[in-house]
Scaffold this motif. Structure first.
Motif, PDB file in Angstrom:
ATOM      1  N   ARG A  49     -34.246  -9.763 -16.196  1.00 24.38           N
ATOM      2  CA  ARG A  49     -33.161  -9.512 -17.150  1.00 24.38           C
ATOM      3  C   ARG A  49     -33.462 -10.080 -18.533  1.00 24.38           C
ATOM      4  N   ASP A  50     -34.017 -11.284 -18.596  1.00 19.30           N
ATOM      5  CA  ASP A  50     -34.314 -11.882 -19.898  1.00 19.30           C
ATOM      6  C   ASP A  50     -35.346 -11.066 -20.673  1.00 19.30           C
ATOM      7  N   ASP A  53     -33.712  -7.911 -21.904  1.00 12.83           N
ATOM      8  CA  ASP A  53     -32.924  -8.182 -23.111  1.00 12.83           C
ATOM      9  C   ASP A  53     -33.836  -8.286 -24.331  1.00 12.83           C
ATOM     10  N   SER A 117     -29.770  -5.240 -17.611  1.00 11.40           N
ATOM     11  CA  SER A 117     -29.588  -5.629 -19.002  1.00 11.40           C
ATOM     12  C   SER A 117     -28.909  -4.470 -19.725  1.00 11.40           C
ATOM     13  N   SER A 119     -28.135  -4.212 -22.908  1.00 14.95           N
ATOM     14  CA  SER A 119     -28.786  -3.892 -24.181  1.00 14.95           C
ATOM     15  C   SER A 119     -30.054  -3.067 -23.958  1.00 14.95           C
TER      16      SER A 119
END
Length: 133
Positions: A49-50, A53, A117, A119
């Motif tokens: 997820r990071d 993003d 995510s 975004s």
């Protein structure tokens, strides 16, 4: 998202003897290959997820090129069998390899649901729509 691979196949499968490729067609194909080379590393970085993003912005920034390249390829009028063969000989393998990398990442990211995510998902969906996947 089947249009771009279909365009690549059409560009590549229409070629027969050595013929002079029109400069604008050759440049469009080269930009198409370069786009894949620039897009794959962005998608490759997405592993959680990071990272999804973090990849949202670079993906957003490359989307205008995806649109422009798609538009440019669809505007190419019919090519003679000789020019198609020449395109296939010169660029077919490279197109297949470079866009194959992109589509492997697209399939992987779809399966992972973009690592949830939001975004990234927004940009990823736009990419998929532009490629008509």
């Amino acid at each position: 998202m089947r249009l771009i691979p279909c365009l690549a196949a059409a560009l590549c499968s229409i070629c027969l003897a050595t013929a002079a490729i029109p400069q604008e067609t050759e440049q469009a194909v080269q930009r198409y290959i370069k786009l894949a080379q620039d897009l794959a590393p962005i998608l490759e970085t997405v592993t959680d997820r990071d990272s999804a993003d973090a990849a949202a912005k670079p993906l957003y920034e490359i989307l205008p090129r995806v649109y422009d390249t798609r538009t440019e390829l669809t505007a190419i009028q019919s090519l003679t069998p000789q020019i198609q063969q020449e395109l296939l000989q010169q660029y077919g393998k490279t197109m297949q390899e470079e866009w194959g990398k992109v589509y492997r990442h697209i399939f992987r990211l779809e399966k992972a649901n973009g690592y949830h995510s939001l975004s990234f998902f927004k940009q990823f969906r736009a990419l998929c729509m532009m490629l008509q996947y």
